[in-house]
Design an enzyme around this catalytic site. Sequence first.
Site, PDB file in Angstrom:
ATOM      1  N   HIS A 117      43.816  63.177 -24.174  1.00  0.00           N
ATOM      2  CA  HIS A 117      42.939  62.294 -23.411  1.00  0.00           C
ATOM      3  C   HIS A 117      42.098  63.124 -22.440  1.00  0.00           C
ATOM      4  O   HIS A 117      42.363  64.317 -22.238  1.00  0.00           O
ATOM      5  CB  HIS A 117      43.743  61.248 -22.631  1.00  0.00           C
ATOM      6  N   LYS A 142      42.632  60.879 -16.858  1.00  0.00           N
ATOM      7  CA  LYS A 142      43.678  59.882 -17.143  1.00  0.00           C
ATOM      8  C   LYS A 142      44.842  60.077 -16.187  1.00  0.00           C
ATOM      9  O   LYS A 142      45.281  61.204 -15.954  1.00  0.00           O
ATOM     10  CB  LYS A 142      44.150  60.002 -18.596  1.00  0.00           C
TER      11      LYS A 142
END
Length: 267
Positions: free
Chosen positions: A156, A160
Amino acid sequence: MNNKIRVIVSGAGGRMGKEVVKLVLQDEELELAAAIDRSSKDIDAGRLVGLEECGVIVSSDLEAALANAAGDVMVDFTTPQSVYANTALAVKYGVRPVIGTTGFTPEQIAELDKQCKEQGIGGLIAPNFSIGAILLMRFAAQASKYFPHLEIIEYHGDQKLDAPSGTAIKTAEMISEVRQELRQGNPEEEETIEGSRGGYYNGFRIHSVRLPGVFAQEEVVFGGYGQSLKIRHDSYERAGYMPGVKMGVQKVMEYTGMIYGFEHFIE
């Protein structure tokens, strides 16, 4: 007679929240009841997402919206720190929660299920709304029956907040439902750098990669004698989650209790 589902969007100014607002405004079966965001308040929700004005002004007061906006469903893409309180508040006011934010404990999910049943409403907590990601989870669980040695790698962006991702945790849970715990690797292995082997879950490892320029990918790697298997899913943009979000909004109108996992809607 208006049969549209009235949707309250919590976290409307966030990247996923904006996509949900666009979905609701552009879908003939949905209607925007309220848009909530702390940093983007006092702007028309349509203008917020680059569309024409819709007459719904973004507010920072979720409870007031839940109490007064006559919403049927609340879609929440906020933060792990606030999502449990937001969900409990929605249930309190009889508004069905559809949650894409991760960070719930099993105890919290059980408590929310109890509250939903007491109110006679449905709810959904979905670590991932992508149909492709759900299929990855199912395929991985099936493969783990034959390839019990595995590791999960999820990728990600560097902003995040939680690691591992909710999708990776859900994948691990689904695998563990059909795979007995098996501690992998050399029993005498040592990490010369702490964390090198990733997080431990039911005998296997989960690795979280966080880098700028990365959106969302997950890979499950299986190893066997003389062979390996890799199952991977890549998401390229947030709009790809919206068909699943709409399905979730529609489905919570049909049942009672809190469901954990979008895979329950994929036959």
